[in-house]
Design a protein around this motif. Structure first.
Motif, PDB file in Angstrom:
ATOM      1  N   ALA A   5      26.845  56.941 -55.579  1.00  0.00           N
ATOM      2  CA  ALA A   5      26.913  55.998 -56.707  1.00  0.00           C
ATOM      3  C   ALA A   5      26.368  56.653 -57.973  1.00  0.00           C
ATOM      4  O   ALA A   5      26.953  56.514 -59.054  1.00  0.00           O
ATOM      5  CB  ALA A   5      26.152  54.722 -56.367  1.00  0.00           C
ATOM      6  N   ALA A   6      25.271  57.394 -57.830  1.00  0.00           N
ATOM      7  CA  ALA A   6      24.680  58.046 -59.007  1.00  0.00           C
ATOM      8  C   ALA A   6      25.630  59.086 -59.597  1.00  0.00           C
ATOM      9  O   ALA A   6      25.597  59.365 -60.794  1.00  0.00           O
ATOM     10  CB  ALA A   6      23.358  58.703 -58.625  1.00  0.00           C
ATOM     11  N   SER A   7      26.500  59.653 -58.739  1.00  0.00           N
ATOM     12  CA  SER A   7      27.454  60.648 -59.231  1.00  0.00           C
ATOM     13  C   SER A   7      28.752  60.005 -59.717  1.00  0.00           C
ATOM     14  O   SER A   7      29.720  60.711 -60.008  1.00  0.00           O
ATOM     15  CB  SER A   7      27.765  61.668 -58.127  1.00  0.00           C
ATOM     16  OG  SER A   7      26.660  62.530 -57.931  1.00  0.00           O
ATOM     17  N   GLY A   8      28.787  58.680 -59.731  1.00  0.00           N
ATOM     18  CA  GLY A   8      29.936  58.011 -60.335  1.00  0.00           C
ATOM     19  C   GLY A   8      30.974  57.476 -59.369  1.00  0.00           C
ATOM     20  O   GLY A   8      32.034  57.007 -59.780  1.00  0.00           O
ATOM     21  N   ILE A   9      30.689  57.528 -58.077  1.00  0.00           N
ATOM     22  CA  ILE A   9      31.624  56.953 -57.099  1.00  0.00           C
ATOM     23  C   ILE A   9      31.363  55.457 -57.030  1.00  0.00           C
ATOM     24  O   ILE A   9      30.248  55.029 -56.739  1.00  0.00           O
ATOM     25  CB  ILE A   9      31.392  57.570 -55.698  1.00  0.00           C
ATOM     26  CG1 ILE A   9      31.606  59.085 -55.715  1.00  0.00           C
ATOM     27  CG2 ILE A   9      32.276  56.892 -54.650  1.00  0.00           C
ATOM     28  CD1 ILE A   9      33.029  59.522 -55.870  1.00  0.00           C
ATOM     29  N   ASP A  10      32.389  54.657 -57.277  1.00  0.00           N
ATOM     30  CA  ASP A  10      32.159  53.214 -57.232  1.00  0.00           C
ATOM     31  C   ASP A  10      33.064  52.475 -56.265  1.00  0.00           C
ATOM     32  O   ASP A  10      32.967  51.246 -56.134  1.00  0.00           O
ATOM     33  CB  ASP A  10      32.202  52.593 -58.628  1.00  0.00           C
ATOM     34  CG  ASP A  10      33.437  53.005 -59.403  1.00  0.00           C
ATOM     35  OD1 ASP A  10      34.405  53.471 -58.769  1.00  0.00           O
ATOM     36  OD2 ASP A  10      33.432  52.871 -60.636  1.00  0.00           O
ATOM     37  N   VAL A  11      33.943  53.195 -55.587  1.00  0.00           N
ATOM     38  CA  VAL A  11      34.838  52.560 -54.615  1.00  0.00           C
ATOM     39  C   VAL A  11      34.844  53.397 -53.342  1.00  0.00           C
ATOM     40  O   VAL A  11      34.797  54.635 -53.394  1.00  0.00           O
ATOM     41  CB  VAL A  11      36.277  52.452 -55.181  1.00  0.00           C
ATOM     42  CG1 VAL A  11      37.260  52.068 -54.088  1.00  0.00           C
ATOM     43  CG2 VAL A  11      36.325  51.449 -56.321  1.00  0.00           C
ATOM     44  N   CYS A  12      34.909  52.730 -52.186  1.00  0.00           N
ATOM     45  CA  CYS A  12      35.039  53.431 -50.911  1.00  0.00           C
ATOM     46  C   CYS A  12      36.154  52.773 -50.100  1.00  0.00           C
ATOM     47  O   CYS A  12      36.033  51.614 -49.685  1.00  0.00           O
ATOM     48  CB  CYS A  12      33.719  53.382 -50.140  1.00  0.00           C
ATOM     49  SG  CYS A  12      33.834  54.171 -48.520  1.00  0.00           S
ATOM     50  N   PHE A  13      37.233  53.503 -49.895  1.00  0.00           N
ATOM     51  CA  PHE A  13      38.333  53.018 -49.045  1.00  0.00           C
ATOM     52  C   PHE A  13      37.970  53.394 -47.611  1.00  0.00           C
ATOM     53  O   PHE A  13      37.914  54.576 -47.273  1.00  0.00           O
ATOM     54  CB  PHE A  13      39.653  53.639 -49.479  1.00  0.00           C
ATOM     55  CG  PHE A  13      40.079  53.236 -50.871  1.00  0.00           C
ATOM     56  CD1 PHE A  13      40.662  51.998 -51.103  1.00  0.00           C
ATOM     57  CD2 PHE A  13      39.879  54.089 -51.950  1.00  0.00           C
ATOM     58  CE1 PHE A  13      41.047  51.617 -52.381  1.00  0.00           C
ATOM     59  CE2 PHE A  13      40.266  53.722 -53.235  1.00  0.00           C
ATOM     60  CZ  PHE A  13      40.851  52.484 -53.454  1.00  0.00           C
ATOM     61  N   ALA A  14      37.727  52.378 -46.787  1.00  0.00           N
ATOM     62  CA  ALA A  14      37.018  52.623 -45.532  1.00  0.00           C
ATOM     63  C   ALA A  14      37.773  52.168 -44.304  1.00  0.00           C
ATOM     64  O   ALA A  14      38.426  51.131 -44.295  1.00  0.00           O
ATOM     65  CB  ALA A  14      35.670  51.906 -45.576  1.00  0.00           C
ATOM     66  N   ASN A  15      37.687  52.966 -43.270  1.00  0.00           N
ATOM     67  CA  ASN A  15      38.077  52.557 -41.927  1.00  0.00           C
ATOM     68  C   ASN A  15      37.022  53.127 -40.982  1.00  0.00           C
ATOM     69  O   ASN A  15      37.213  54.168 -40.375  1.00  0.00           O
ATOM     70  CB  ASN A  15      39.483  53.065 -41.578  1.00  0.00           C
ATOM     71  CG  ASN A  15      39.959  52.479 -40.252  1.00  0.00           C
ATOM     72  OD1 ASN A  15      39.803  53.081 -39.209  1.00  0.00           O
ATOM     73  ND2 ASN A  15      40.505  51.286 -40.288  1.00  0.00           N
ATOM     74  N   PRO A  16      35.883  52.432 -40.911  1.00  0.00           N
ATOM     75  CA  PRO A  16      34.738  52.994 -40.200  1.00  0.00           C
ATOM     76  C   PRO A  16      34.792  52.759 -38.695  1.00  0.00           C
ATOM     77  O   PRO A  16      35.559  51.947 -38.205  1.00  0.00           O
ATOM     78  CB  PRO A  16      33.556  52.224 -40.796  1.00  0.00           C
ATOM     79  CG  PRO A  16      34.133  50.889 -41.148  1.00  0.00           C
ATOM     80  CD  PRO A  16      35.583  51.123 -41.505  1.00  0.00           C
ATOM     81  N   GLY A  17      33.941  53.505 -37.983  1.00  0.00           N
ATOM     82  CA  GLY A  17      33.743  53.320 -36.548  1.00  0.00           C
ATOM     83  C   GLY A  17      32.261  53.426 -36.246  1.00  0.00           C
ATOM     84  O   GLY A  17      31.429  53.425 -37.165  1.00  0.00           O
ATOM     85  N   THR A  18      31.948  53.548 -34.956  1.00  0.00           N
ATOM     86  CA  THR A  18      30.550  53.533 -34.545  1.00  0.00           C
ATOM     87  C   THR A  18      29.697  54.562 -35.293  1.00  0.00           C
ATOM     88  O   THR A  18      28.594  54.253 -35.742  1.00  0.00           O
ATOM     89  CB  THR A  18      30.468  53.812 -33.034  1.00  0.00           C
ATOM     90  OG1 THR A  18      31.119  52.738 -32.354  1.00  0.00           O
ATOM     91  CG2 THR A  18      29.034  53.892 -32.571  1.00  0.00           C
ATOM     92  N   SER A  19      30.225  55.764 -35.443  1.00  0.00           N
ATOM     93  CA  SER A  19      29.411  56.816 -36.034  1.00  0.00           C
ATOM     94  C   SER A  19      29.157  56.594 -37.525  1.00  0.00           C
ATOM     95  O   SER A  19      28.369  57.319 -38.135  1.00  0.00           O
ATOM     96  CB  SER A  19      30.065  58.188 -35.799  1.00  0.00           C
ATOM     97  OG  SER A  19      31.444  58.143 -36.081  1.00  0.00           O
ATOM     98  N   GLU A  20      29.824  55.603 -38.107  1.00  0.00           N
ATOM     99  CA  GLU A  20      29.630  55.337 -39.539  1.00  0.00           C
ATOM    100  C   GLU A  20      28.855  54.041 -39.784  1.00  0.00           C
ATOM    101  O   GLU A  20      28.789  53.549 -40.906  1.00  0.00           O
ATOM    102  CB  GLU A  20      30.985  55.261 -40.258  1.00  0.00           C
ATOM    103  CG  GLU A  20      31.743  56.559 -40.316  1.00  0.00           C
ATOM    104  CD  GLU A  20      32.357  56.911 -38.987  1.00  0.00           C
ATOM    105  OE1 GLU A  20      32.124  58.044 -38.504  1.00  0.00           O
ATOM    106  OE2 GLU A  20      33.030  56.075 -38.396  1.00  0.00           O
ATOM    107  N   MET A  21      28.273  53.476 -38.732  1.00  0.00           N
ATOM    108  CA  MET A  21      27.638  52.164 -38.873  1.00  0.00           C
ATOM    109  C   MET A  21      26.470  52.177 -39.863  1.00  0.00           C
ATOM    110  O   MET A  21      26.245  51.204 -40.573  1.00  0.00           O
ATOM    111  CB  MET A  21      27.159  51.654 -37.511  1.00  0.00           C
ATOM    112  CG  MET A  21      28.280  51.150 -36.626  1.00  0.00           C
ATOM    113  SD  MET A  21      29.253  49.806 -37.372  1.00  0.00           S
ATOM    114  CE  MET A  21      30.706  50.690 -37.908  1.00  0.00           C
ATOM    115  N   HIS A  22      25.728  53.264 -39.917  1.00  0.00           N
ATOM    116  CA  HIS A  22      24.606  53.301 -40.852  1.00  0.00           C
ATOM    117  C   HIS A  22      25.088  53.400 -42.298  1.00  0.00           C
ATOM    118  O   HIS A  22      24.463  52.882 -43.211  1.00  0.00           O
ATOM    119  CB  HIS A  22      23.660  54.443 -40.508  1.00  0.00           C
ATOM    120  CG  HIS A  22      22.844  54.143 -39.292  1.00  0.00           C
ATOM    121  ND1 HIS A  22      23.295  54.411 -38.023  1.00  0.00           N
ATOM    122  CD2 HIS A  22      21.640  53.533 -39.148  1.00  0.00           C
ATOM    123  CE1 HIS A  22      22.385  54.002 -37.153  1.00  0.00           C
ATOM    124  NE2 HIS A  22      21.381  53.467 -37.798  1.00  0.00           N
TER     125      HIS A  22
END
Lengths: 522, 522
Positions: A20-37
């Motif tokens: 976010a600090a580097s200017g990313i404001d959108v995340c197109f996501a298809n998460p799974g277990t390893s991305e839960m955090h």
């Protein structure tokens, strides 16, 4: 101690903060277990809007579309090697568009890799063919710096694909403070020598033309190119599949290189000098028996005004100034459409009606192939708009691309022109359009076939295709019902097979907001 | 000369002939321009049935399902790097199932690569992470031998992924004669020492159990395992996600390892010796904070009766014989289902009704995750059937897998158990089912969420998921309408939300043939 611990952010939280600090404001996501955090961190830390995609190719294609319009990268969130694999095809397109994308790919906890659990794969190996930058975080402590470097890499001119692989333990372990943005190596100025060389060529009397790509096809760059063309008789060209080009009434017309090699050769046969602005010399999309790959005449001198990482738009302006070319003002009006006597809907009629009705400042995302390619010029008479193309030839990217473009510019109307074969690759994009209430009109050219392949079969010299071959291009058995598909994904839709009805439907949906699909049976 | 020329086959024709001669009779295809000569060759040369898939993940997943049932490889036909990329996720699953697959991937003509046209990519780099064998044909003259070697590599025990990359000019140039099949290195016998060691363990008085995978979970191997279990009190286990296991009435029951690491630890805590038959020692599917990756007790001795490339089924028979274990005959009858008083449809009720009505010798392809996993034991009371699992954790593979299984066994009923989230990844499989009139019943467990991720979020230690996080698991907004989706792809479908109706619908579709989808709203 417990108090200490509760204040210490996880690696995933520092990742989100740093992105976010580097200017990313959108995340197109298809998460799974390893991305839960990471998912949990999106809750805690403000600044990044997560957008769920039901297939990873939607996420990567949307990130491409977002960046083309926003001019900065979005992030994707993908699940291990196979999740990344599902997104590779559209990352290939994004890479070919020189578009910045930051992929965050979860992986097994680092200590877990050795056990070769079923989802284990070489994630970096999947990433490399489509990435300009690949890194695997080694510890939660390096995650913030890694995130900042990923964004830095993505934003390096002209735009790169950066893939950061995040082992699950680097996400859940206690992390450091978030990292601020790193300096970005933006476009560099072209040399005075490059300008001089092009001035000389344009004044030499030799037939000199210009091939534009990148920012020079928009805004000040495009206007300056128009001044040069008016002053010198140079013709302006763009690639067959330009990532983004401003078109429509009042804008400088740019000739598109054709798709077929022999037609491009015809276009370019009189060239004596070709000036490249952020473009590569034209080559054939495919090799064909007995046909050339290199498409400019052998005698043609090729000059480079600007490389892709250089400031092409500014270079064209400097060139126009050096030539003393005055401002150009184009006047035109939106084409009036007269309903044809023949009411049968054709691809040409569809494009003509789109050109006639298109709202000002729309975005047209075009993968209509055999339906839109021959009718491309009709859109020049439309209201001013951005035209986006599928850049890497990886079929099916346009529905995701239009989705991402709509996220980047919620106030603009997005029109996706898509074939019924191509649309089937990542149709899941429609669901994201519905969830996010994106203002995207999808027009499916339903010719019930892989029409381009019927043509290609002849072009590669196969004269006698039999039943087995033809069946591989035929989408009639069974017919795909795009109205059902769209409705199944929450998008309102109608099927239309005559001119009047198409005109009426499009007129009415252009007055509304939100996603809509028209199956144009041609 | 002209006569000579007309008799000379193209490289593509020799490819098709050679594949057919090596026993390939099906090609799951999603071709493009660079594969046109292959397509034309499929017309000219008999022996390979082309089956069109509208997305490459369908082609690769179908090849997996085909091989699991047919016991031999199918081929896929994919279009350059991005086409292969779209098929990688399901190839990952196939590789984890040790299933033979022959991928034919077209590429640019060899001389055209240097021009870096838009579709250029490092095809071999895409292939390597999921392939046991990768080769790029260098000339039309080597294509027949390359094809024979690809099939040989795929058929090497226990089954491999072979990827042959075919530059377009090697397909269109004049070729040589077709190649015959090459010898295949099939399974090798286990050593007498391995048998003796296991006999000793089973007679030692130490608690000794057996983990089976591969052919030992079917036919004679499974029956022999039952004899050993009856004789020695050894418990029989299979992996959480066995590629294929014979189940149902009259068949030897095998205990499935649970999905969650702590539950597996519970299952295995009393183990003193574990005998592996074609299996690897059990490990956790994911690493979790503070939870083990290695799941057998530290003191457990692990013996290998057979490695995956060895003749596991025969080894189990030899072991049973060495133990002097008598034949076992299991008697059972298909469960009677009493409609519950509560008419609300649940995942359990769905599986119970499937178990009750399943036709003899069906194939159940199962990716129901949270819906089917807790109800797995119910299927043991069904008529004899094959149970296929998603082996590599790459979500969405089951609709393609069931499609390929139905191609391999047109006389058998295939039942796909699929989640509404998972089903969205490669739903295009339904279209191929409709075109080929495959006898596949798809049951979608519509719980309107990524239910497994809600559970996983808690398991990784995230207690407080907020709105942004939860939205990433929620499929309600908008609701996916699976009846519309199926109908859009030419497959008849109904949505059902009560027990009686589900029972009636399933009863009636089991009496018919051809694809059908039931959205079970739970």
């Amino acid at each position: 101690m417990a108090h200490e611990k509760s204040r210490c952010p996880t690696g995933a939280e520092t990742l989100v903060s740093s992105l976010a600090a580097s200017g990313i404001d959108v995340c197109f996501a298809n998460p799974g277990t390893s991305e839960m955090h990471f998912v949990a961190a999106l809750d805690k830390i403000n600044g990044i809007r997560p957008i769920l995609c039901l297939f990873e190719g939607v996420a990567t294609g949307a990130a491409d579309g977002y960046a083309r319009i926003a001019g900065k990268p979005a992030s994707t969130l993908l699940h291990l090697g196979p999740g990344l694999a599902n997104g590779l095809a559209n990352l290939h397109n994004a890479k070919r568009a020189s578009v910045p994308v930051v992929n965050i790919v979860g992986n097994h906890a680092s200590y877990h890799l050795q056990f070769d659990a079923p989802l284990t794969s070489d994630v970096a190996a999947f990433a490399r063919p489509v990435s300009d930058w690949v890194h695997t975080s080694q510890s939660a402590r390096t995650v913030p710096a890694d995130a900042a470097r990923a964004v830095q890499a993505a934003r390096a001119a002209p735009g790169q694909i950066a893939t950061l692989i995040l082992p699950a333990d680097t996400a859940w372990m206690p992390g450091e403070r978030a990292s601020g943005p790193l300096p970005v190596s933006g476009v560099t100025d072209v040399s005075a020598a490059a300008i001089d060389q092009c001035v000389a060529a344009l004044r030499s009397g030799r037939k000199t033309d210009i091939l534009l790509r990148g920012p020079a096809l928009t805004g000040a760059g495009l206007r300056a190119a128009g001044r040069i063309a008016a002053q010198t008789q140079a013709r302006l060209f763009c690639d067959t599949f330009a990532p983004r080009i401003e078109r429509g009434i009042g804008r400088i017309p740019v000739e598109r290189l054709q798709y077929r090699a022999d037609e491009v050769v015809q276009q370019l046969c009189a060239f004596e000098t070709l000036i490249l602005v952020g473009a590569q010399p034209p080559v054939a999309f495919f090799g064909y028996p007995g046909k050339p790959s290199w498409l400019t005449p052998e005698t043609c001198m090729i000059l480079t005004l600007s490389h892709p990482h250089e400031a092409g738009s500014e270079a064209v302006e400097m060139l126009a100034n050096a030539l003393g070319a005055p401002e150009v003002r184009l006047i035109g009006s939106q084409s009036n459409f007269t309903l044809p006597a023949d009411d049968l809907l054709t691809a040409e009629a569809v494009v003509q009606i789109v050109a006639c009705l298109l709202p000002d400042n729309s975005i047209v995302a075009d993968e209509g192939l055999t339906s839109t390619f021959p009718n491309y010029d009709l859109l020049a008479t439309a209201a001013p708009h951005d035209h986006l193309n599928l850049t890497g030839g990886s079929i099916g990217g346009i529905l995701p691309l239009g989705t991402g473009a709509a996220v980047a510019a919620p106030e603009r109307k997005v029109v996706c022109l898509e074939g019924d074969g191509s649309g089937m690759y990542t149709l899941q994009a429609l669901w994201t359009q519905a969830r996010e209430k994106l203002d995207v009109i999808t027009i499916i050219f339903a010719n019930r076939s892989y029409s381009v392949l019927n043509q290609e079969l002849e072009r590669v010299g196969v004269a006698t295709a039999g039943l087995r071959a033809r069946s591989l291009f035929d989408l009639r058995n069974p017919e795909i019902n795009w109205v059902n598909l769209a409705q199944g994904l929450g998008v309102e839709a109608v099927s239309v097979n005559n001119v009047k009805e198409f005109y009426d439907v499009l007129s009415s949906v252009f007055l509304k907001r939100g996603p809509f699909l028209i199956e144009a049976v041609i």
